[in-house]
Design a protein around this motif. Structure first.
Motif, mmCIF file in Angstrom:
data_model
loop_
_atom_site.group_PDB
_atom_site.id
_atom_site.type_symbol
_atom_site.label_atom_id
_atom_site.label_comp_id
_atom_site.label_asym_id
_atom_site.label_seq_id
_atom_site.Cartn_x
_atom_site.Cartn_y
_atom_site.Cartn_z
ATOM 1 N N ARG A 1 0.848 -1.172 0.000
ATOM 2 C CA ARG A 1 0.000 0.000 0.000
ATOM 3 C C ARG A 1 0.882 1.219 0.000
ATOM 4 O O ARG A 1 1.945 1.247 0.602
ATOM 5 C CB ARG A 1 -0.917 -0.013 1.233
ATOM 6 C CG ARG A 1 -1.913 -1.159 1.209
ATOM 7 C CD ARG A 1 -2.900 -1.021 2.329
ATOM 8 N NE ARG A 1 -2.269 -1.290 3.618
ATOM 9 C CZ ARG A 1 -2.204 -2.499 4.161
ATOM 10 N NH1 ARG A 1 -2.692 -3.527 3.540
ATOM 11 N NH2 ARG A 1 -1.645 -2.667 5.332
ATOM 12 N N THR B 1 1.520 -9.309 5.228
ATOM 13 C CA THR B 1 0.946 -9.608 6.543
ATOM 14 C C THR B 1 1.458 -10.919 7.109
ATOM 15 O O THR B 1 1.793 -11.010 8.303
ATOM 16 C CB THR B 1 -0.595 -9.671 6.438
ATOM 17 O OG1 THR B 1 -1.076 -8.462 5.862
ATOM 18 C CG2 THR B 1 -1.217 -9.851 7.809
ATOM 19 N N ASP C 1 0.966 1.556 12.200
ATOM 20 C CA ASP C 1 -0.157 2.330 11.703
ATOM 21 C C ASP C 1 -1.444 1.556 11.968
ATOM 22 O O ASP C 1 -1.442 0.322 11.970
ATOM 23 C CB ASP C 1 -0.015 2.575 10.199
ATOM 24 C CG ASP C 1 1.138 3.515 9.885
ATOM 25 O OD1 ASP C 1 1.510 4.300 10.776
ATOM 26 O OD2 ASP C 1 1.668 3.452 8.760
ATOM 27 N N PRO C 2 -2.566 2.264 12.172
ATOM 28 C CA PRO C 2 -3.822 1.571 12.493
ATOM 29 C C PRO C 2 -4.204 0.492 11.480
ATOM 30 O O PRO C 2 -4.668 -0.589 11.856
ATOM 31 C CB PRO C 2 -4.849 2.714 12.498
ATOM 32 C CG PRO C 2 -4.048 3.927 12.868
ATOM 33 C CD PRO C 2 -2.708 3.727 12.231
ATOM 34 N N GLU C 3 -3.982 0.771 10.176
ATOM 35 C CA GLU C 3 -4.367 -0.200 9.158
ATOM 36 C C GLU C 3 -3.516 -1.460 9.250
ATOM 37 O O GLU C 3 -4.033 -2.582 9.186
ATOM 38 C CB GLU C 3 -4.225 0.428 7.771
ATOM 39 C CG GLU C 3 -4.764 -0.448 6.654
ATOM 40 C CD GLU C 3 -4.683 0.226 5.293
ATOM 41 O OE1 GLU C 3 -5.118 -0.385 4.305
ATOM 42 O OE2 GLU C 3 -4.178 1.371 5.228
ATOM 43 N N ASP C 4 -2.197 -1.285 9.407
ATOM 44 C CA ASP C 4 -1.309 -2.440 9.534
ATOM 45 C C ASP C 4 -1.587 -3.197 10.823
ATOM 46 O O ASP C 4 -1.565 -4.431 10.855
ATOM 47 C CB ASP C 4 0.155 -1.980 9.500
ATOM 48 C CG ASP C 4 0.559 -1.454 8.139
ATOM 49 O OD1 ASP C 4 -0.089 -1.826 7.146
ATOM 50 O OD2 ASP C 4 1.526 -0.670 8.069
ATOM 51 N N ARG C 5 -1.823 -2.449 11.879
ATOM 52 C CA ARG C 5 -2.096 -3.090 13.170
ATOM 53 C C ARG C 5 -3.358 -3.947 13.089
ATOM 54 O O ARG C 5 -3.394 -5.079 13.582
ATOM 55 C CB ARG C 5 -2.250 -2.032 14.254
ATOM 56 C CG ARG C 5 -2.625 -2.617 15.615
ATOM 57 C CD ARG C 5 -2.737 -1.551 16.681
ATOM 58 N NE ARG C 5 -3.138 -2.122 17.958
ATOM 59 C CZ ARG C 5 -3.282 -1.428 19.067
ATOM 60 N NH1 ARG C 5 -3.066 -0.119 19.061
ATOM 61 N NH2 ARG C 5 -3.644 -2.020 20.187
ATOM 62 N N ALA C 6 -4.408 -3.417 12.462
ATOM 63 C CA ALA C 6 -5.656 -4.167 12.353
ATOM 64 C C ALA C 6 -5.448 -5.458 11.566
ATOM 65 O O ALA C 6 -5.988 -6.513 11.931
ATOM 66 C CB ALA C 6 -6.720 -3.303 11.688
ATOM 67 N N ALA C 7 -4.662 -5.390 10.500
ATOM 68 C CA ALA C 7 -4.416 -6.577 9.682
ATOM 69 C C ALA C 7 -3.661 -7.637 10.471
ATOM 70 O O ALA C 7 -3.994 -8.830 10.406
ATOM 71 C CB ALA C 7 -3.641 -6.191 8.427
ATOM 72 N N ARG D 1 -3.286 -10.363 2.987
ATOM 73 C CA ARG D 1 -4.531 -9.612 2.842
ATOM 74 C C ARG D 1 -4.493 -8.649 1.660
ATOM 75 O O ARG D 1 -5.519 -8.100 1.280
ATOM 76 C CB ARG D 1 -4.829 -8.854 4.132
ATOM 77 C CG ARG D 1 -5.392 -9.770 5.202
ATOM 78 C CD ARG D 1 -5.262 -9.186 6.580
ATOM 79 N NE ARG D 1 -5.891 -10.070 7.558
ATOM 80 C CZ ARG D 1 -5.366 -11.211 7.981
ATOM 81 N NH1 ARG D 1 -4.197 -11.605 7.510
ATOM 82 N NH2 ARG D 1 -5.985 -11.977 8.865
ATOM 83 N N ASP D 2 -3.327 -8.407 1.118
ATOM 84 C CA ASP D 2 -3.192 -7.507 -0.020
ATOM 85 C C ASP D 2 -3.395 -8.299 -1.301
ATOM 86 O O ASP D 2 -2.572 -9.149 -1.666
ATOM 87 C CB ASP D 2 -1.807 -6.856 -0.025
ATOM 88 C CG ASP D 2 -1.603 -5.974 1.194
ATOM 89 O OD1 ASP D 2 -2.523 -5.226 1.527
ATOM 90 O OD2 ASP D 2 -0.537 -6.070 1.823
ATOM 91 N N ASP E 1 -2.516 2.157 -4.602
ATOM 92 C CA ASP E 1 -2.643 1.462 -3.318
ATOM 93 C C ASP E 1 -2.741 -0.051 -3.469
ATOM 94 O O ASP E 1 -2.741 -0.777 -2.481
ATOM 95 C CB ASP E 1 -3.883 1.952 -2.562
ATOM 96 C CG ASP E 1 -3.707 3.382 -2.062
ATOM 97 O OD1 ASP E 1 -2.545 3.817 -1.954
ATOM 98 O OD2 ASP E 1 -4.719 4.043 -1.796
#
Length: 484
Positions: A4, A129, A152-158, A176-177, A199
Motif C-alpha cells: 500500500r 501480513t 499504523d492503524p491499518e497495519d495493526r488491524a491486519a 490480505r493484499d 494502493d
C-alpha cells in the motif's frame, strides 16, 4: 504493508542495484562469496566477521551489500551467537525487513530482542501480513503489544486479525493484499483500474472476481487479461471453478491442496464465504519443507531439531523421549530374563539375539515411515486402509522370507547347527512380519485417535519389534531344546 502506498523501488534489495560493487551471479564460477552449491564460502564469512571485529564496519558493508536478503540471513545464521548483535549493528540497514523474514526463528528472536518496538514495527510495516505475523507472533505478550501500538492503524488491524486465527492455519498464512474486482467490469476497465490505483498490491498473479457480498465467484490470470480485447467482460473471461481455502484450515492441508490442484495462488474465505485473503505458492513451498522436516524429527524424538535452538530446550525435548524409550526397553529386557536358563545353556543365542531384534526394528521403521508419509499426504483414507495393511503385510512376508533363508543358512554353516539355523530363520520371519504389522497399524491407530502419528509411533514400534524378536527367538530355541 509495503504494497500500500507508493510503488516499491525495484532496486531495493536487488543485488544488481547496488553501486558499491558489481554483482556476480549466484552461479558465476568467479563468485568469491558462494560455493558450487550456492552456499556462502567459509572464507567470505570469516572476512566479514574479521572486518566487524576490527571495527571496519564500512568494509563489512561493502562485502555484504551485493548479497540477496536470503544470503544475508544465512550470514547471520552462520555467525556465532555472541557476535550476531555486533554483525547486525555493523551492517546497519542492510539487515532490513526482508532479511528478518528469511531468518531462522531462533536467530530472528535474538536480533529482535535487541531492537526497540518502533524498529520492529517499522520492519513489520514493510512486509506482507503473513511475514509480519511470523516476526511478531512468538514475541512476549508485552513486547508484542508494544510493537502493535507502534504500527499504523491499518497495519495493526491486519496483523491483529491474523493473530486471532489459530497457529499454522490459513488465517495466519494468508496475505490480505490482493486484487478483487466486480464481475461487471470489462477487461479495459480492469487494466485502467490496475494502472491508476497505486494502493494496490504490486505482487499478484491472479485477479479475484467477487459478487456484491464480496464472495469469490471466479478468477482471472494476468495472462488472460493482457491478451484479451478491452471490450470483453470480466464475467466472460474469468474461470468460475476455483479452489477456496477456509480461513481455519490447517496449513498442511493447504499445502496438499496446492500440490493436488497445481495452484499458484488461492482465495481464502471466512465462515460466510467472504474473500478475506489469498495464499501464494511461495508460502506453500516453505510449509511443505517445514512439515516434512517436522515429521522426520518427530519420528526420531529430536524435537524441532534446530541447530540454533538453545541447549537446554533441546535437552528437555530429547531427554523426555529417551526416558520413555528406556521404559519400553525394560519390556524387552524382561522377556530376555524369562529365558535366562536357555541362554546359559547356549551362549550363541546371546550373540544372535541382536540380529533378530535389529533387523526387525529396521523393517518396522521402513513400514512406519511409509505409513506416516502416506497419512501426511492423504494417500491413506478410510476407503483404502485395509488394502494398505494387506499390501504392507505382503511386503513383510516377502522381506521376511528372503532374510530368514539367508540368515538361517548362514547361521547353520557358521555354527554347524542346522537346528539353530532353522530357529533363527523362523524367528526372523515372525519378527519381520510382526514389524510390518506394527509399522502400519501403530501410526493408523494414532491417526484414528486424532494424535500425530509421527510423534510417538517409533517408540511403540521399536518396543513391539524388540520384544517380539526376543520372544520368538528365545521361545523357539527353548521349545526346540537347543543346549549348544
Amino acid at each position: 504493508m509495503s504494497e500500500r502506498g507508493e510503488p516499491v523501488d525495484p532496486r531495493r534489495n536487488n543485488p544488481d542495484s547496488h553501486d558499491e560493487a558489481p554483482v556476480e551471479g549466484a552461479f558465476d564460477s568467479a563468485d568469491t562469496r558462494h560455493d558450487e552449491d550456492d552456499r556462502l564460502k567459509p572464507g567470505f564469512v570469516s572476512a566479514v566477521l574479521e572486518a566487524v571485529e576490527e571495527g571496519e564496519a564500512e568494509q563489512a558493508r561493502e562485502l555484504v551489500s551485493p548479497l540477496h536478503p536470503a544470503d544475508i540471513a544465512d550470514l547471520l545464521e552462520l555467525t556465532p551467537s555472541d557476535q550476531r548483535a555486533d554483525v547486525a549493528a555493523a551492517l546497519g540497514d542492510l539487515v532490513g525487513a526482508e532479511v528478518l523474514s528469511e531468518l531462522n526463528d531462533y536467530v530472528r528472536d535474538d536480533l529482535i530482542g535487541a531492537l526497540a518496538p518502533e524498529q520492529v514495527a517499522e520492519f513489520a510495516a514493510e512486509l506482507d501480513t503473513d511475514d509480519a505475523v511470523a516476526i511478531i507472533e512468538d514475541m512476549e505478550e508485552d513486547e508484542q503489544q508494544a510493537v502493535l501500538e507502534a504500527l499504523d492503524p491499518e497495519d495493526r488491524a491486519a496483523i491483529e486479525s491474523a493473530l486471532a486465527y489459530p497457529e499454522e492455519s490459513a488465517g495466519r498464512l494468508m496475505q490480505r493484499d490482493l486484487v478483487a474486482v466486480p464481475e461487471h467490469m470489462s477487461v479495459g476497465q480492469l487494466i485502467d483500474y490496475l494502472r491508476d490505483n497505486r494502493d494496490l498490491t504490486t505482487d499478484f498473479w491472479e485477479i479475484f472476481v467477487v459478487d456484491e457480498a464480496h464472495r469469490p465467484i471466479g478468477t482471472c490470470q494476468l495472462s488472460w487479461v493482457l491478451t484479451c480485447p478491452r471490450n470483453v467482460a470480466v464475467s466472460d473471461l474469468m474461470k468460475r471453478e476455483q479452489t477456496l481455502i477456509p480461513v481455519d484450515m490447517d496449513q498442511e492441508e493447504v499445502a496438499l491442496r496446492f500440490q493436488k490442484y497445481a495452484l499458484i495462488s488461492a482465495a481464502v474465505v471466512d465462515g460466510s464465504g467472504r474473500l478475506v485473503g489469498m495464499i501464494t505458492v511461495d508460502d506453500v513451498v516453505h510449509i511443505i519443507s517445514e512439515e516434512a522436516g517436522e515429521d522426520i524429527l518427530r519420528l526420531s524424538g529430536a524435537g524441532e531439531g534446530d541447530i540454533n535452538e538453545p541447549v537446554l530446550d533441546s535437552y528437555r525435548t530429547r531427554v523426555r523421549w529417551l526416558l520413555t524409550n528406556l521404559l519400553t526397553a525394560l519390556v524387552a529386557s524382561t522377556i530376555i530374563g524369562l529365558f535366562e536358563g536357555t541362554i546359559e545353556r547356549m551362549v550363541a543365542l546371546a550373540t544372535l539375539m541382536p540380529i533378530v531384534a535389529g533387523v526387525g526394528g529396521n523393517a518396522g521403521s521402513q513400514t512406519m515411515a511409509v505409513t506416516v508419509r502416506a497419512l501426511a499426504t492423504n494417500q491413506i483414507t478410510a476407503s483404502n486402509t485395509r488394502r494398505t495393511i494387506v499390501r504392507e503385510m505382503r511386503v513383510a512376508l516377502l522381506n521376511g522370507g528372503t532374510v530368514a533363508v539367508v540368515l538361517g543358512i548362514g547361521v547353520s554353516l557358521v555354527f554347524l547347527n542346522p537346528a539353530l539355523g532353522a530357529v533363527i530363520a523362523s524367528a526372523m520371519l515372525v519378527n519381520i512380519v510382526t514389524a510390518g504389522l506394527a509399522g502400519v497399524s501403530v501410526p493408523l491407530a494414532f491417526d484414528r485417535l486424532n494424535l500425530d502419528p509421527a510423534v510417538a509411533s517409533s517408540i511403540f514400534v521399536t518396543m513391539i519389534t524388540d520384544s517380539m524378536g526376543f520372544l520368538a527367538f528365545l521361545g523357539l530355541a527353548t521349545a526346540a531344546g537347543l543346549t549348544g
